[in-house]
Every structure is written in C-alpha cells, then in structure tokens.
Design an enzyme around this catalytic site. Structure first.
Site, mmCIF file in Angstrom:
data_model
loop_
_atom_site.group_PDB
_atom_site.id
_atom_site.type_symbol
_atom_site.label_atom_id
_atom_site.label_comp_id
_atom_site.label_asym_id
_atom_site.label_seq_id
_atom_site.Cartn_x
_atom_site.Cartn_y
_atom_site.Cartn_z
ATOM 1 C CG ASP A 39 -2.342 -0.689 1.278
ATOM 2 O OD1 ASP A 39 -2.610 -1.088 -0.075
ATOM 3 O OD2 ASP A 39 -2.645 -1.293 2.025
ATOM 4 C CE LYS A 61 -7.252 0.682 -1.025
ATOM 5 N NZ LYS A 61 -8.103 -0.144 -0.185
ATOM 6 C CG MET A 175 -8.150 7.415 7.190
ATOM 7 S SD MET A 175 -9.239 6.221 6.491
ATOM 8 C CE MET A 175 -10.019 5.267 7.977
HETATM 9 C C1 LIG Z 1 -6.568 4.024 6.180
HETATM 10 S S1 LIG Z 1 -5.803 4.431 7.562
HETATM 11 C C2 LIG Z 1 -4.813 3.010 7.903
HETATM 12 C C3 LIG Z 1 -4.334 2.696 9.554
HETATM 13 C C4 LIG Z 1 -3.532 1.562 9.520
HETATM 14 N N1 LIG Z 1 -4.249 0.279 9.200
HETATM 15 C C5 LIG Z 1 -2.892 1.402 10.811
HETATM 16 O O1 LIG Z 1 -3.425 0.429 11.691
HETATM 17 O O2 LIG Z 1 -2.065 2.243 11.263
HETATM 18 C C6 LIG Z 1 -4.665 5.666 7.236
HETATM 19 C C7 LIG Z 1 -4.826 6.735 8.395
HETATM 20 O O3 LIG Z 1 -3.867 6.174 9.430
HETATM 21 C C8 LIG Z 1 -3.195 7.484 9.792
HETATM 22 N N2 LIG Z 1 -1.869 6.979 9.753
HETATM 23 C C9 LIG Z 1 -1.036 5.909 8.953
HETATM 24 N N3 LIG Z 1 0.076 5.960 9.256
HETATM 25 C C10 LIG Z 1 0.512 7.287 9.818
HETATM 26 C C11 LIG Z 1 1.594 7.837 10.378
HETATM 27 N N4 LIG Z 1 2.916 7.292 10.093
HETATM 28 N N5 LIG Z 1 1.496 8.732 11.224
HETATM 29 C C12 LIG Z 1 0.343 9.488 11.617
HETATM 30 N N6 LIG Z 1 -0.732 8.798 11.071
HETATM 31 C C13 LIG Z 1 -0.686 7.717 10.262
HETATM 32 C C14 LIG Z 1 -3.632 8.633 9.370
HETATM 33 O O4 LIG Z 1 -4.610 9.354 9.979
HETATM 34 C C15 LIG Z 1 -4.146 8.012 7.788
HETATM 35 O O5 LIG Z 1 -5.002 9.027 7.234
#
Ligand SMILES: C[S@@+](CC[C@H](N)C(=O)[O-])C[C@H]1O[C@@H](n2cnc3c(N)ncnc32)[C@H](O)[C@@H]1O
Length: 273
Positions: A39, A61, A175
């Site tokens: 991803d 995506k 998100m």
């Molecule tokens: C589709 S969700 C996926 C979450 C993922 N499955 C997890 O457990 O971290 C994506 C959201 O996770 C958060 N996110 C993912 N990676 C991040 C990071 N390195 N720092 C801060 N927020 C993050 C943000 O809010 C982003 O919009």
C-alpha cells in the site's frame, strides 16, 4: 518459496513507518513471498527483506476510488494464490485497524483461498507513542477509542462525536484531518470543554514526523496555518499534556540512539522521508 498447487495469502501489518517496527513474523513472510502487494503508507525500505525474484506490486489507493480498487486487489490476491504463489498483502500499520483487512480476508474465505493474518503496529498507537503520548495512564485516562474521521458529519457509518466526547477519555482519530473543523465542532456539541488538549502527529515514527499541540477550540486553525497533511493521527484527551514531559523522539536530529533507523526510504516519489 516454491510454488504449491494452491498458494496462500498472508495479510501482514507493515507497521506505522519506522521500518524497525515490522514484526519478526512479518519480516519472515516478506523473505519467503513470491508476490508482495503493498500500500501507499508502507515504507519502501521494508522491500529489502523481499527475495530478489519476488514480484512487487504497488496497489496504493487514491481517496474516492476505494470500491473498484478494493475489488481489483481482492481479485489479484485470489488469482496469484490460485496460481500457486505465496502472496503477502502488506498493509500500513495493522491490517485490521481501518485497513480493510477484514474485507480482503472475507473475499479470500469466499474464494476458498487459505490465508493468515500477521498483526502490525498500528499508527493509531505508534504515532502518539513517538510523540510522547501514552493513550492510557492511571492518573489521566482509563478508556481509549480509535475512530475514523473519514465521514465527519452525520451520515451512514459516521462516528457519533457528541456521545464520544462524553464517553471516552482518549479519542484517537485516523483519516480525520480533512474534517478536523467539523469533528471538533461535533465534540464541542457533545459537551467537550474547548480547552481539552489535542495533538496532531503527521508521518508519525518517521524522520519526517511533525507534531502540534493545541486544544479542541484552536486545533483546526493551527493545523491549517502550519500546513498539516495526511497521514496525520489526531489525539484528543488530557493524556496529550504528558507530551511536554515525555516527548523523546528526535525525528530530524542526529542519529542519537543505536536502534534508530538511518534510512527510512519510500518507494514513491512524493512521499517524504
Ligand atoms: C487507512 S488508515 C490505515 C491505518 C492503518 N491500518 C494502521 O493501523 O495504522 C490511514 C490513516 O492512518 C493514519 N496514519 C497512518 N500512518 C500514519 C503515520 N505514520 N503517522 C500518522 N498517522 C498515520 C492517518 O490518519 C491515515 O490517514
């Protein structure tokens, strides 16, 4: 891995960005995979664990195109596994925390493709940890909720912000940056005091990590002024105050810890290091 007659899919959590937050089991899966579908938020440095002849497929995506893309991804997983491949579906953070891992596992189950799940370190807990924010603390918070801010306003599947404000000590929102103003309004309408602390953590655990501490009343304006972008995790609650004491990570500083990664690279142009 030698191809069997019927392959298998592992849904693997890549962790939040710091490549050393991949689990040992996740690393082992990458080492033996024939095919890796990964991803947008997966740190490209993890691909160093892949075999030289592994097929690497980017399936990141774009917002708004989830349904079609998701079907295509599931179809690709099934097709590769039916061709006898060992497939790793590598997802940012944890596959089952707002990662659509549940839907992919259901598609595999329906297709009769064997699968397993390798949990990952979710950004929802790791980004706050790297900003010095414990989500629970005996003196400050005995409950925590992880919610999506994707649909901020009252619509099917949206979070009930008013009730959440009263029910939970620490709220972690993923998100949610795009709807930050509406989310804060919803919390205020639920009785949340305007001074309740809020933290934003962008690209948490990476060298590009940037954070901001504000309040429910001020955070939307400050986020816009300071140019916050996705991916950002939002933490609302009194535990945010602890960051003043516990902030330990020096994202852009010198390599000061023996375990800190020296090269957190991305596979894609445009993603910050
Ligand atoms: C589709 S969700 C996926 C979450 C993922 N499955 C997890 O457990 O971290 C994506 C959201 O996770 C958060 N996110 C993912 N990676 C991040 C990071 N390195 N720092 C801060 N927020 C993050 C943000 O809010 C982003 O919009």
């Amino acid at each position: 891995m030698t191809a069997n007659l019927l392959g298998k899919v592992s849904l693997v959590g890549a962790g939040p960005g710091d490549p050393e937050l991949l689990t040992l089991k996740g690393k082992r899966c990458l080492e033996i995979a024939d095919v890796i579908l990964y991803d947008e938020l997966v740190n490209g440095e993890l691909m160093k664990h892949a075999a030289v002849n592994a097929e690497l497929i980017y399936v990141g995506k774009k917002p708004g195109a989830h349904c079609t893309d998701q079907k295509k991804i599931a179809a690709m997983l099934i097709q590769k596994a039916r061709a006898g491949k060992y497939v790793v579906r590598l997802k940012g953070g944890d596959p089952f925390i707002f990662g659509r891992g549940g839907e992919e596992a259901q598609a595999l189950k329906r297709a009769g493709v064997p699968f397993d799940i390798v949990p990952g370190v979710s950004a929802a807990i790791a980004a706050p940890a790297y900003a010095g924010i414990p989500l629970t603390h005996r003196a400050h918070a005995s409950s925590v909720a992880i919610v999506t801010g994707h649909r901020a306003l009252a619509s099917e599947g949206s979070v009930n912000w008013s009730r959440l404000a009263a029910a939970v000590d620490t709220v972690v929102i993923v998100m949610g940056l795009h709807n930050l103003g509406a989310i804060m309004t919803g919390l205020l309408e639920g009785g949340c005091e305007p001074e309740r602390p809020v933290s934003l953590i962008q690209w948490g655990t990476r060298r590009s990590q940037k954070s901001l501490t504000a309040t429910v009343a001020t955070v939307a304006g400050l986020a816009a002024a300071r140019g916050f972008t996705a991916p950002t995790t939002i933490v609302v609650g009194n535990v945010v105050r602890l960051a003043e004491q516990l902030d330990w990570f020096q994202p852009r500083g010198e390599k000061s810890q023996p375990w800190s990664s020296d090269s957190q690279t991305e596979l894609h142009a445009g993603s910050p290091r």
